[in-house]
Scaffold this active site. Structure first.
Site, PDB file in Angstrom:
ATOM      1  N   ARG A   1       1.386  -9.919   8.691  1.00  0.00           N
ATOM      2  CA  ARG A   1       1.347  -9.683  10.138  1.00  0.00           C
ATOM      3  C   ARG A   1       0.486 -10.732  10.855  1.00  0.00           C
ATOM      4  O   ARG A   1       0.711 -11.026  12.023  1.00  0.00           O
ATOM      5  CB  ARG A   1       0.876  -8.268  10.448  1.00  0.00           C
ATOM      6  CG  ARG A   1       1.755  -7.201   9.770  1.00  0.00           C
ATOM      7  CD  ARG A   1       1.941  -5.949  10.549  1.00  0.00           C
ATOM      8  NE  ARG A   1       2.635  -4.964   9.719  1.00  0.00           N
ATOM      9  CZ  ARG A   1       3.957  -4.846   9.614  1.00  0.00           C
ATOM     10  NH1 ARG A   1       4.755  -5.629  10.309  1.00  0.00           N
ATOM     11  NH2 ARG A   1       4.509  -3.943   8.817  1.00  0.00           N
TER      12      ARG A   1
ATOM     13  N   ARG B   1      -8.521  -6.902   9.010  1.00  0.00           N
ATOM     14  CA  ARG B   1      -7.865  -7.401  10.217  1.00  0.00           C
ATOM     15  C   ARG B   1      -8.773  -7.473  11.447  1.00  0.00           C
ATOM     16  O   ARG B   1      -8.340  -8.002  12.474  1.00  0.00           O
ATOM     17  CB  ARG B   1      -6.601  -6.582  10.515  1.00  0.00           C
ATOM     18  CG  ARG B   1      -5.462  -6.917   9.568  1.00  0.00           C
ATOM     19  CD  ARG B   1      -4.170  -6.209   9.936  1.00  0.00           C
ATOM     20  NE  ARG B   1      -3.114  -6.561   8.993  1.00  0.00           N
ATOM     21  CZ  ARG B   1      -2.018  -5.829   8.787  1.00  0.00           C
ATOM     22  NH1 ARG B   1      -1.836  -4.709   9.469  1.00  0.00           N
ATOM     23  NH2 ARG B   1      -1.106  -6.220   7.920  1.00  0.00           N
TER      24      ARG B   1
ATOM     25  N   GLY C   1       0.823  -1.210   0.000  1.00  0.00           N
ATOM     26  CA  GLY C   1       0.000   0.000   0.000  1.00  0.00           C
ATOM     27  C   GLY C   1       0.854   1.255   0.000  1.00  0.00           C
ATOM     28  O   GLY C   1       0.512   2.256  -0.641  1.00  0.00           O
TER      29      GLY C   1
ATOM     30  N   ASP D   1      -0.440  -1.130  13.026  1.00  0.00           N
ATOM     31  CA  ASP D   1       0.048  -2.383  12.429  1.00  0.00           C
ATOM     32  C   ASP D   1       0.316  -3.463  13.483  1.00  0.00           C
ATOM     33  O   ASP D   1       0.513  -4.631  13.137  1.00  0.00           O
ATOM     34  CB  ASP D   1       1.324  -2.129  11.625  1.00  0.00           C
ATOM     35  CG  ASP D   1       1.060  -1.266  10.393  1.00  0.00           C
ATOM     36  OD1 ASP D   1      -0.107  -1.172   9.967  1.00  0.00           O
ATOM     37  OD2 ASP D   1       2.024  -0.682   9.867  1.00  0.00           O
TER      38      ASP D   1
HETATM   39  C1  S3P Z   1       2.398   3.198   6.438  1.00  0.00           C
HETATM   40  C2  S3P Z   1       1.320   3.802   7.040  1.00  0.00           C
HETATM   41  C3  S3P Z   1       0.226   3.066   7.690  1.00  0.00           C
HETATM   42  C4  S3P Z   1       0.603   1.625   7.978  1.00  0.00           C
HETATM   43  C5  S3P Z   1       1.292   0.986   6.824  1.00  0.00           C
HETATM   44  C6  S3P Z   1       2.555   1.734   6.442  1.00  0.00           C
HETATM   45  C7  S3P Z   1       3.416   4.043   5.794  1.00  0.00           C
HETATM   46  O1  S3P Z   1      -0.904   3.063   6.846  1.00  0.00           O
HETATM   47  O2  S3P Z   1      -0.524   0.882   8.358  1.00  0.00           O
HETATM   48  O3  S3P Z   1       1.637  -0.352   7.131  1.00  0.00           O
HETATM   49  O4  S3P Z   1       4.526   3.558   5.498  1.00  0.00           O
HETATM   50  O5  S3P Z   1       3.139   5.229   5.568  1.00  0.00           O
HETATM   51  P1  S3P Z   1      -1.927   4.310   6.818  1.00  0.00           P
HETATM   52  O6  S3P Z   1      -1.130   5.522   6.763  1.00  0.00           O
HETATM   53  O7  S3P Z   1      -2.744   4.149   5.567  1.00  0.00           O
HETATM   54  O8  S3P Z   1      -2.766   4.172   8.049  1.00  0.00           O
END
Ligand code: S3P
Length: 427
Positions: free
Chosen positions: A387, A345, A94, A314
């Site tokens: 995870r 989750r 993501g 996370d």
């Molecule tokens: C992340 C931000 C978080 C986290 C993801 C990594 C990042 O997501 O859950 O595993 O590297 O900016 P969100 O910002 O969408 O909550």
């Protein structure tokens, strides 16, 4: 692949978990658009970060993998990226998809971002909506999902109040603003990880933060840096939890990132009665780091919600596991974001823990866990979510009999070498 885990007698030793995933992604991204070379050490060489490396290689950036955790990025300058010849595949990541969406919106070429089955189910409208306000030509499937098509265009700064606390959305807009003709002001409802802000400033970019507002500025040039990535507290979380739960344990985790936007798990565990100490604290590139010492503890239930959630988002799967061994009820609330992670989750954590004999129920915005309950080994699924696979492995250490985890290979998304490290602590 299936992994079988049996109970551990105790866990003792000193380990260094791999580099922080969020920081590793950002070092490749900023290094690629900076002037000059960026030297990254203790880089996380995992599937997600390799997706980011591949993306920038596709855009003509020379990235040398020196050894298992050192990388040199030959920066091309802000305007030096080349049009990718094929769709960029963010895999399971993501962070790669959402941050790249911002960075690519201001280029003078078109591009496409896609991802694996899990990532193609995750919401991208959270970046499409504000990027369009900036003037981006961006569209997705049903205006919401990957693949995203981006026609590079001129961008302008905006005033944007984020509907959720998201470091990925915030970072996406900060990167887009580097290419805009005016600043962007972002409001976040709760503090989320600020690695982009810290690293951008280290690379010579301008940024102001004030009371929930972040003002990002266009840039003329960024400068390549040396980045030494701290250990990932999200990876450390599995061993911290194991150290609290497995009898007679004492684990020292060396040089773990302790950025306050990431240390919610330490606060939650202290509140639950966990024996956790911090030593040898230092700061580099604006990122605090230090050693974490954990001893077996009797835990008690707690309430986790509000502003704490983005600071441990996370780690919730493994915190939920710890809660099954705590005296009393633990409530996790205000955590709807869990539904749009690598898996849903709320549903998947409840599924795994229930199969192992825990007393846990899903709620609209989290879960309620009643403890302590002894766990019994069983067959569980990773749901393709790294995870969850690692949380189930830690559960297997304290469950009676054997726990088997189907779809184990997803662990490589964030923590290749996880199993070897776990074994080492058992010797
Ligand atoms: C992340 C931000 C978080 C986290 C993801 C990594 C990042 O997501 O859950 O595993 O590297 O900016 P969100 O910002 O969408 O909550």
């Amino acid at each position: 692949m299936r992994m079988a885990i049996t109970p551990a007698r105790r866990l003792v030793g000193e380990i260094q978990v791999p580099g922080d995933k969020s920081i590793s992604h950002r070092a490749i991204m900023l290094g690629s658009i900076a002037q000059g070379d960026t030297y990254i050490t203790h880089f996380l060489m995992s599937e997600d970060c390799l997706s980011t490396i591949r993306a920038f290689r596709q855009m003509g950036v020379h990235i040398q993998i020196v050894d298992s955790n050192a990388v040199i990025v030959n920066g091309q300058g802000l305007r030096g990226l080349k049009a990718p010849q094929a769709a960029i595949d963010a895999g399971n990541s993501g962070t790669t998809a959402r941050l790249l969406a911002g960075l690519l919106s201001g280029q003078n070429f078109s591009s496409t971002i896609t991802g694996d089955e899990s990532l193609r189910r995750r919401p991208m409208d959270r970046v499409i909506i504000p990027l369009r306000k900036m003037g981006a030509h961006i569209s997705g499937v049903q205006d919401k999902y990957l693949p995203l098509s981006i026609g590079g265009s001129a961008l302008k700064g905006i005033d944007y109040s984020m509907p959720m606390a998201s470091a990925q959305v915030k970072s996406c807009l900060i990167l887009a603003t580097l290419y805009a003709d005016s600043p962007t002001r972002i409001y976040e409802p709760a503090p989320s990880r600020n690695h982009t802000e810290l690293m951008l400033q280290a690379f010579g970019g301008r940024l102001d933060t004030n009371d929930g507002y972040i003002t990002a500025y266009p840039a003329d040039q960024l400068h390549g840096q040396q980045v030494h990535v701290p250990g990932d507290i999200s990876s450390a979380a599995f061993f911290i939890t194991a150290g609290l739960l497995v009898p007679n344990s004492n684990i020292i985790l060396k040089e773990v990132g302790l950025n306050p936007t990431r240390t919610g798990i330490l606060e939650a565990y202290k509140e639950m009665g966990g024996s956790i100490a911090i030593e040898n604290v230092s700061t580099s590139g604006g990122e605090k780091r230090g050693d974490i010492i954990v001893n077996t503890s009797h835990l008690k239930g707690t309430v986790i919600g509000g502003q704490l959630i983005p600071r441990l988002i996370d780690e919730i799967p493994v915190i939920a596991l710890a809660a099954t061994q705590a005296q009393g009820t633990t409530i996790i609330k205000d955590a709807q974001e869990l539904k749009v992670k690598e898996s849903n989750r709320i549903a998947t954590v409840v599924d795994i823990l229930s199969r192992l004999g825990a007393n846990v129920e899903a709620t609209d915005d989290g879960m309620a866990i009643h403890g302590p309950t002894p766990l019994k080994g069983n067959a569980v699924d990773s749901f393709g979510d790294h995870r969850l696979a690692m949380m189930a492995a830690i559960a297997g250490l304290i469950a009676r009999g054997e726990t088997t985890i189907n779809g184990w290979e997803c662990v490589n998304v964030s923590f290749p070498g996880f199993y070897d490290m776990l074994k080492r602590l058992q010797n």
